[in-house]
Every structure is written in C-alpha cells, then in structure tokens.
Design an enzyme around this catalytic site. Structure first.
Site, PDB file in Angstrom:
ATOM      1  N   ARG A 112       0.841  -1.206   0.000  1.00 18.19           N
ATOM      2  CA  ARG A 112       0.000   0.000   0.000  1.00 18.19           C
ATOM      3  C   ARG A 112       0.878   1.258   0.000  1.00 18.19           C
ATOM      4  NH1 ARG A 112      -4.186   0.846   5.081  1.00 18.19           N
ATOM      5  NH2 ARG A 112      -4.981   2.889   4.529  1.00 18.19           N
ATOM      6  N   ASN A 163       1.308   1.719  15.150  1.00 21.70           N
ATOM      7  CA  ASN A 163       0.503   0.657  14.527  1.00 21.70           C
ATOM      8  C   ASN A 163       0.686   0.508  13.027  1.00 21.70           C
ATOM      9  OD1 ASN A 163      -0.874   3.041  14.075  1.00 21.70           O
ATOM     10  ND2 ASN A 163      -2.901   2.155  14.384  1.00 21.70           N
ATOM     11  N   LYS A 186      10.056  11.610  13.008  1.00 24.22           N
ATOM     12  CA  LYS A 186      10.202  11.087  14.378  1.00 24.22           C
ATOM     13  C   LYS A 186       9.229   9.894  14.450  1.00 24.22           C
ATOM     14  CE  LYS A 186       9.699  10.434  18.852  1.00 24.22           C
ATOM     15  NZ  LYS A 186       9.316   9.019  18.682  1.00 24.22           N
ATOM     16  N   THR A 189       8.696   4.980  18.944  1.00 23.43           N
ATOM     17  CA  THR A 189       9.859   4.198  19.388  1.00 23.43           C
ATOM     18  C   THR A 189       9.644   2.722  19.057  1.00 23.43           C
ATOM     19  OG1 THR A 189      10.419   5.822  21.054  1.00 23.43           O
ATOM     20  CG2 THR A 189      11.217   3.576  21.426  1.00 23.43           C
ATOM     21  N   ASP A 224       8.848  17.219  22.866  1.00 24.80           N
ATOM     22  CA  ASP A 224       8.521  18.645  23.054  1.00 24.80           C
ATOM     23  C   ASP A 224       9.572  19.531  22.402  1.00 24.80           C
ATOM     24  OD1 ASP A 224       6.472  17.667  24.525  1.00 24.80           O
ATOM     25  OD2 ASP A 224       6.897  18.824  26.346  1.00 24.80           O
ATOM     26  N   GLU A 259      -4.101  13.608  13.227  1.00 26.69           N
ATOM     27  CA  GLU A 259      -5.010  12.464  13.085  1.00 26.69           C
ATOM     28  C   GLU A 259      -4.920  11.684  14.387  1.00 26.69           C
ATOM     29  OE1 GLU A 259      -7.098  12.133  10.795  1.00 26.69           O
ATOM     30  OE2 GLU A 259      -6.309  13.299   9.118  1.00 26.69           O
ATOM     31  N   ARG A 292      -6.336  -0.234  15.587  1.00 31.16           N
ATOM     32  CA  ARG A 292      -6.465   0.686  14.452  1.00 31.16           C
ATOM     33  C   ARG A 292      -7.326   1.854  14.905  1.00 31.16           C
ATOM     34  NH1 ARG A 292      -9.944  -1.837  11.476  1.00 31.16           N
ATOM     35  NH2 ARG A 292      -9.695  -0.473   9.679  1.00 31.16           N
ATOM     36  N   CYS A 293      -6.921   3.066  14.508  1.00 28.68           N
ATOM     37  CA  CYS A 293      -7.733   4.229  14.887  1.00 28.68           C
ATOM     38  C   CYS A 293      -9.147   4.065  14.354  1.00 28.68           C
ATOM     39  CB  CYS A 293      -7.113   5.503  14.341  1.00 28.68           C
ATOM     40  SG  CYS A 293      -6.904   5.495  12.563  1.00 28.68           S
ATOM     41  N   THR A 294      -9.262   3.419  13.185  1.00 31.38           N
ATOM     42  CA  THR A 294     -10.559   3.279  12.529  1.00 31.38           C
ATOM     43  C   THR A 294     -11.275   1.985  12.896  1.00 31.38           C
ATOM     44  OG1 THR A 294      -9.292   2.428  10.694  1.00 31.38           O
ATOM     45  CG2 THR A 294     -10.082   4.688  10.477  1.00 31.38           C
ATOM     46  N   GLU A 386     -11.534   4.607  24.047  1.00 31.47           N
ATOM     47  CA  GLU A 386     -10.946   3.804  22.972  1.00 31.47           C
ATOM     48  C   GLU A 386     -10.065   2.719  23.600  1.00 31.47           C
ATOM     49  OE1 GLU A 386      -7.671   5.855  20.952  1.00 31.47           O
ATOM     50  OE2 GLU A 386      -8.412   5.089  19.049  1.00 31.47           O
ATOM     51  N   ARG A 446      -9.586   3.686   6.682  1.00 31.65           N
ATOM     52  CA  ARG A 446      -8.933   4.891   6.149  1.00 31.65           C
ATOM     53  C   ARG A 446      -8.910   4.923   4.633  1.00 31.65           C
ATOM     54  NH1 ARG A 446      -2.951   5.645   6.079  1.00 31.65           N
ATOM     55  NH2 ARG A 446      -2.965   3.735   7.292  1.00 31.65           N
TER      56      ARG A 446
END
Ligand code: NAP
Ligand code: G3H
Length: 486
Positions: A112, A163, A186, A189, A224, A259, A292-294, A386, A446
């Site tokens: 993808r 993810n 960035k 980690t 930061d 997002e 997954r956020c979705t 969530e 997404r």
C-alpha cells in the site's frame, strides 16, 4: 541493503545527510518484540543538539530540492516504490516481530505504501497553478492578473504511531516531499526499526542528502523539543488524542495536521443484511487486534436487531485465530503489557457494572482474547473510551435518533458505519453524524489512500489523503501582474 544502517551490531543509526549516524550521547533504546520479548535491536536516543543539526541540515537542502522540477522529484518516487516492493518481505518480517502484525497485513502495509508513493508522484505532477483575472470582481480589470502557484512550507515534522510504522510515516513523508518540503521523521519508538528501514529505501532511491532526516528517542524526552523547534514549519502528527492535544497546546503558530483517536460506531438497522454486517463488523473491530484508529469500537442497535446480531457476532468472534503473528493469527499480542492492562480494566469496569460477557475476557500476558460485551450502558467506560484492543461493546438503543444522539455524544468524531438497505435512512443518519467519514455498508477504514481522511472533535484537525495532504503541506503563492493601460 540495510546493513550499513547499523552503527554497531544490531544498533540502528539515524539518517543525517544521507549517512546513518550514532548519537554522541551513546544512549540507545532497546527494542523488544511484543511477540516473544526477544531483543530486536537498539535505536539512538538523540540529543537536542543532534536534533538541531538534523533540522539545520534540512534547511541547507531545501532550496535545491524545492527548485527541482516536480517531474524529477516524481522520478525518485517511482524508483523508491519499486525498491520498497523489492524489500517488502524483509521489512514485513521486521514489522511482524516489532509490532506483532501478522505477515499478510504487514506485506499489505508495505505494498500500500509503494502504491501511495506512485500515486503521490502522479498527483504531484498533475497539480497546476492558476491565473486569475481581476475583471471578475467589482471594479476590477483584465489588466490585473494574479499568477498563483503552490509552494512548500519548509521543514515538515512527521510524527508517526506504532501501529502502521511504514504506511503512516510514508503517507506524511511522500506528500510533503513531492510538494517541495524537507522532512524530519520522528517515528514511534516501538516501530522505529521498521520505519527506519523504509527511510533507507527512500534514501537509496536517490533523495538528495539532508532532505529527509530522522530523529529517534522517546517522545516524552525529545518530543517537546522538536515540536517547539523554530526550524519546524509544519507538524504532521498521527497518534493518541492525549499527545495530539499536548502538541497543539505547545506548538505556538506552527500549522498542524492531527489524526488522533476514535470511537467509531457501527449503527445496524433492522433491514440490514445481518450476516454481511456481522462479517464486516468483526473484520473491522478485531483485525490487528483492534489496534487501528478506525477500528469499529462500538455497536449501536435496537434490542430487536441486537438479539439477532449478537449470536452471529459471537460465532464469528469465537472463530478468530489467536496467537503468534508468525503463524498468521488475527488476534496477536498487544503492543505492550500496559495496553493489555488498560483494555482489561475497561472490560472489568463493564462487567462490574452489569454488562454481559458474550465471549472472551481471557488473557495470557499481553495477548487478550477477542472479547464481545452486550448490554453496555452509557455509564460504563467502555461506552466512550478507545480500548485499542480486541474488545467490542454492544449498546442497545431505542431507535435511529437515539443511535445518532449516542454516536454524537462521543468526544471523538473519526468515522461511523451504517448498515442498512434503505438509502434514505442511510443518508438521514449520515447527514446527522458528527464525523469525518460515514461508511454505508462497510467497516470504518482509512483507505483507499486518495480519499479524504479526517477526524473532527477530539479525532483531529486537517485532512489527509494524497492530494489533501499535498495541499495541507503547501501554500498558495500569488504574484500579481499589473499591465499598463494601452
Ligand atoms: P502515541 O502514544 O500518541 O504516540 C504517537 C507518536 O507520538 C509516537 O511517535 C510517540 O513517540 C510520539 N510522542 C509521544 N510524546 C510526544 C511528545 N511530547 N511530542 C511529540 N511526539 C510525541 O500513540 P500510539 O500509541 O503510537 O498510537 C495509538 C494511538 O494513535 C491511538 O489513540 C490511535 O487511535 C491513534 N491513531 C490515530 C490514527 C488516525 O489517523 N486518526 C492513526 C493511527 C493511530 P514514542 O513512541 O517515542 O513515545
Ligand atoms: O490506525 C489508524 C489507521 O489510519 C487506520 O488505517 O483503516 O487502513 O486500518 P486503516
């Protein structure tokens, strides 16, 4: 192809001016696999001075890169896409161990991303400037012409989550670069080893030195500093709402694309094909263990629908394969023990307050078996929070308007699904849902990656999607020509 990324055995450097370098701090972070605890390697904990250098290097490379004709920038993307496909197996094997994603999904993430590189190159080449005549506005004349083109913003800071370490990095890097920007990546980690390998593919494709540099280190330590760095001209962040909010509070006057988290609802109506809905919801809620956020994160249905739907869901959830991602299992260990403890606390809270356990609630370390809860009520945390885990609550609603109200009561507004064969009802609901996207008869998701992807409320700000991302990370520049009167 990747050996030279290591500054000493099994220790990955950061890309700076086309070279992989160690941190002078000599401090590294061990990356362990959530699958079996094995040590996968080490990454650098960069110092602030090194972040300064990485950002300064982008400034030196920017003029040359942004002056390059876009079709030449695009050629590099086509080459990178091919190299990425050639390295797909190798990087997928790293993803499997680093973020516990089964191999098929890991491969699909990489393919993808190669597709996204090619598509971004195509769209980049197709973007055109504009000439606007002054005559259209009252008092204007044809002698005044505005020549408008899009120009880069400068140095984009791309921060990606664990993810999708490859895809959610490349979906920021590629649109930024094609628009003529430089990028500091960035990566999360946990996920950095995979992301750095993808960066080396871009580097190998021939990106000019310094146009893409990486900064690794714990977000809590270096985050930061880079977010508030005066050399950063745009921040493109995907991650939790908590960190997204924090970034928006400290990044004074730096434009942002955020997002963030979601609590996507699947609203199932009486006339829906319930077998199809059950198949689709289970896929949407439990693939990659719900990380997954979705992911579908709640079901809203009337008792009449829920009574028929829940047994169908139960059968499918109990049929999901659980275990080691190397064996192709769907439900794999969560990213760490803390994530599993958090999801467990939500299950415990719901059960304590009277939710019915349909199936699941079994735990082996950070492996959480797929869990389905019925009779969840608005006073339970799982109704709103969530879990980022394979836990799905069913909330019983009175009617369509009650479902809409409950869906909108969430602080989040990423996506929602509506399952129905009645297009009028589908649009009635879709028009009232406060989310970025409504999926009619599909899971929340997404892709495809050229569609707009956005969250409202606590789910984010700004819009991703190839063309939308390029537009977000460039700006119009107008040059107005004033012709003399003949
Ligand atoms: P996270 O903990 O918010 O971390 C995301 C990124 O932010 C990581 O690279 C992290 O670095 C970095 N970070 C942490 N503190 C920072 C700071 N003070 N300044 C700058 N960067 C900082 O999220 P995650 O656990 O990786 O991902 C899961 C979350 O992301 C979920 O909430 C999910 O819904 C959301 N997500 C949303 C989308 C979307 O498109 N809407 C997509 C994917 C995920 P370290 O890893 O070093 O801490
Ligand atoms: O985790 C958030 C990702 O943006 C979701 O992408 O819907 O393709 O799994 P996806």
């Amino acid at each position: 192809m990747f050996e030279h990324m290591q500054t000493e055995p099994n220790c990955y450097g950061n890309l700076l001016n086309g070279e992989w370098v160690a941190s002078s701090s000599k401090e590294t972070i061990d990356i362990h696999s959530p699958v079996d605890g094995s040590k996968l390697g080490r990454i650098q904990a960069m110092t602030q001075a090194e972040a300064d250098r990485a950002i300064a290097a982008t400034k030196e490379s920017l003029p040359g890169w942004s002056a390059l004709p876009v079709y030449e920038r695009a050629e590099l993307f086509y080459k990178a896409a091919q190299l990425l496909e050639e390295s797909a197996q190798e990087i997928a094997d790293i993803l499997v161990m680093e973020v516990a994603k089964e191999k098929k999904s890991a491969l699909s993430e990489i393919i993808r991303s190669a597709d996204l590189l090619r598509y971004t190159a195509d769209i980049g080449k197709s973007l055109e400037g504009q000439a606007i005549s002054g005559e259209n506005f009252p008092g204007g004349t044809r002698r005044k012409i505005s020549y408008v083109e899009r120009v880069p913003l400068g140095t984009v800071l791309a921060i990606s989550p664990f993810n999708y370490p490859v895809n959610l990095s490349i979906s920021k890097i590629a649109p930024a670069l094609i628009g003529g920007n430089a990028v500091i990546l960035k990566p999360a980690t946990q996920g950095a080893v995979s992301a750095l390998h993808m960066v080396e593919v871009l580097n190998r494709a021939g990106l000019p030195k310094g146009i893409l540099n990486t900064v690794t280190g714990r977000g809590s330590q270096i985050g930061d500093y880079v977010v508030t760095h005066k050399g950063i001209d745009f921040i493109n962040f995907t991650g939790s709402t908590e960190i997204g909010r924090h970034i928006s509070q400290i990044s004074c006057m730096t434009p942002l694309l955020l997002e963030l988290g979601g609590k996507d609802a699947a609203i199932v109506l009486e006339d829906a094909d319930l077998n199809f809905a059950a198949d689709t919801i289970v896929d949407g809620a439990y693939s990659y263990s719900g990380q997954r956020c979705t992911a579908v994160k709640r079901i809203l249905a009337t008792p009449a629908v829920a009574d028929r739907l829940v047994p169908k869901l139960q059968k499918r959830v109990e049929g999901l394969s659980v275990g080691d991602p190397r064996d192709g299992k769907t439900i794999t260990p969560l990213i760490d023990g803390k994530a599993a403890d958090f999801a467990q606390s939500l299950i415990d809270d719901a059960l304590r307050q009277g939710a019915r356990l349909v199936t699941g609630n079994r735990r082996e370390g950070n492996l959480l078996y797929p869990t389905l809860l019925d009779g969840v009520t608005p006073d339970m945390k799982i109704a709103w929070v969530e879990p980022f885990a394979p836990v799905l609550p069913v909330l019983r609603v009175r009617d369509i308007d009650d479902a809409i109200a409950l869906a909108n009561q969430s602080e989040y507004g990423l996506q929602s699904s509506v399952f129905t064969d009645d297009v009028n009802k589908a649009f009635y609901i879709a028009n009232r849902l406060e989310v970025g996207t409504v999926q009619i008869n599909n899971k929340t998701e997404r892709g495809p990656d050229h569609f707009p992807f956005l969250g409202v409320k606590a789910s984010g700000m700004g819009t991703q999607g190839v063309k939308y991302s390029i537009l977000a990370m460039t700006r119009p520049k107008a040059i107005t020509l004033n012709l003399r009167e003949e």
